[in-house]
Design a protein around this motif. Structure first.
Motif, PDB file in Angstrom:
ATOM      1  N   UNK A   1      38.987 -37.891  64.364  1.00  0.00           N
ATOM      2  CA  UNK A   1      38.395 -36.784  63.390  1.00  0.00           C
ATOM      3  C   UNK A   1      38.305 -35.406  63.947  1.00  0.00           C
ATOM      4  N   UNK A   2      38.756 -35.108  65.328  1.00  0.00           N
ATOM      5  CA  UNK A   2      38.860 -33.874  65.849  1.00  0.00           C
ATOM      6  C   UNK A   2      37.425 -33.913  66.587  1.00  0.00           C
TER       7      UNK A   2
ATOM      8  N   UNK B   1      32.425 -24.109  68.865  1.00  0.00           N
ATOM      9  CA  UNK B   1      32.562 -25.302  67.945  1.00  0.00           C
ATOM     10  C   UNK B   1      34.053 -24.998  67.474  1.00  0.00           C
ATOM     11  N   UNK B   2      34.723 -26.184  67.161  1.00  0.00           N
ATOM     12  CA  UNK B   2      36.028 -26.301  66.660  1.00  0.00           C
ATOM     13  C   UNK B   2      36.054 -25.610  65.019  1.00  0.00           C
ATOM     14  N   UNK B   3      36.378 -24.477  65.105  1.00  0.00           N
ATOM     15  CA  UNK B   3      36.465 -23.771  63.481  1.00  0.00           C
ATOM     16  C   UNK B   3      37.257 -24.353  62.741  1.00  0.00           C
ATOM     17  N   UNK B   4      38.211 -25.235  63.298  1.00  0.00           N
ATOM     18  CA  UNK B   4      39.117 -25.755  62.128  1.00  0.00           C
ATOM     19  C   UNK B   4      38.510 -26.879  61.078  1.00  0.00           C
ATOM     20  N   UNK B   5      37.383 -27.140  61.617  1.00  0.00           N
ATOM     21  CA  UNK B   5      36.411 -28.098  60.630  1.00  0.00           C
ATOM     22  C   UNK B   5      35.772 -27.350  59.559  1.00  0.00           C
TER      23      UNK B   5
ATOM     24  N   UNK C   1      43.875 -25.497  64.198  1.00  0.00           N
ATOM     25  CA  UNK C   1      43.677 -25.181  65.740  1.00  0.00           C
ATOM     26  C   UNK C   1      45.028 -24.957  66.070  1.00  0.00           C
ATOM     27  N   UNK C   2      45.597 -24.049  66.968  1.00  0.00           N
ATOM     28  CA  UNK C   2      46.848 -23.933  67.512  1.00  0.00           C
ATOM     29  C   UNK C   2      46.770 -23.613  68.930  1.00  0.00           C
ATOM     30  N   UNK C   3      45.594 -23.514  69.667  1.00  0.00           N
ATOM     31  CA  UNK C   3      45.466 -23.472  71.023  1.00  0.00           C
ATOM     32  C   UNK C   3      43.854 -23.712  71.357  1.00  0.00           C
ATOM     33  N   UNK C   4      43.510 -23.693  72.471  1.00  0.00           N
ATOM     34  CA  UNK C   4      41.988 -23.936  72.797  1.00  0.00           C
ATOM     35  C   UNK C   4      41.025 -23.193  71.914  1.00  0.00           C
ATOM     36  N   UNK C   5      40.893 -21.938  71.768  1.00  0.00           N
ATOM     37  CA  UNK C   5      40.232 -21.193  70.685  1.00  0.00           C
ATOM     38  C   UNK C   5      40.871 -20.477  70.079  1.00  0.00           C
ATOM     39  N   UNK C   6      42.096 -20.638  69.735  1.00  0.00           N
ATOM     40  CA  UNK C   6      42.863 -19.831  68.669  1.00  0.00           C
ATOM     41  C   UNK C   6      43.291 -20.719  67.401  1.00  0.00           C
ATOM     42  N   UNK C   7      43.185 -20.029  66.292  1.00  0.00           N
ATOM     43  CA  UNK C   7      43.362 -20.548  65.057  1.00  0.00           C
ATOM     44  C   UNK C   7      44.396 -19.911  64.004  1.00  0.00           C
ATOM     45  N   UNK C   8      44.886 -20.586  63.128  1.00  0.00           N
ATOM     46  CA  UNK C   8      45.741 -19.804  62.464  1.00  0.00           C
ATOM     47  C   UNK C   8      45.855 -20.406  60.792  1.00  0.00           C
TER      48      UNK C   8
END
Length: 152
Positions: A26-27, A36-40, A61-68
């Motif tokens: 579940x990530x 926090x994991x913003x992809x959630x 999530x496409x990197x440690x703290x990078x989202x797309x």
């Protein structure tokens, strides 16, 4: 009695495996940085999503703290307004422009975001009808956004 011991042992092994599976599936709820994991919870929201929190535009999530998130946009000369936010527009997760002079987004140009914004939407005018990648970089003290054209 041996049957009860075997049953209890099997139960404990099964329980241990189930609990271990829950802990790793579940990530992650946080990154290595402790953020926090913003992809959630976060979405790309804008005119092209009718400002809804649509799962098709949930940040990946496409990197440690990078989202797309991606969006297909028509090049009709009109600006698309957008921002990054959770499903409830919660203060602290409602990210628009930080400085008014940085509301107009150009391809590849990194701009600072204010995640306590209300009506500070970014504006982007695509040069070509294409799919665009909208990035949210949360690695620094102030989040940064940028847009790139997706590779065909």
């Amino acid at each position: 009695m041996p049957s009860l011991t075997r049953t209890l042992s099997a139960f404990l092994v099964t329980l241990t495996l189930l609990l271990a599976g829950c802990a790793t599936s579940g990530g992650d709820s946080a990154n290595k940085s402790g953020k926090p994991d913003l992809s959630q919870t976060m979405y790309l929201r804008g005119m092209f999503t009718w400002w809804d929190a649509d799962d098709a535009y949930r940040l990946k999530r496409v990197g440690e703290d990078l989202y797309m998130a991606e969006a297909k946009l028509e090049a009709d000369g009109q600006p698309y307004e957008f921002k990054f936010a959770d499903a409830s527009w919660t203060p602290g997760t409602n990210c628009g422009y930080l400085n008014p002079e940085e509301k107009d987004v150009e391809l590849g140009k990194k701009l600072m975001a204010n995640c306590s914004s209300k009506f500070e939407n970014f504006f982007f005018i695509p040069e070509d009808t294409a799919t665009y990648e909208f990035y949210f970089d949360d690695s620094g003290e102030t989040p940064v956004i940028y847009v790139q054209k997706a590779e065909s």
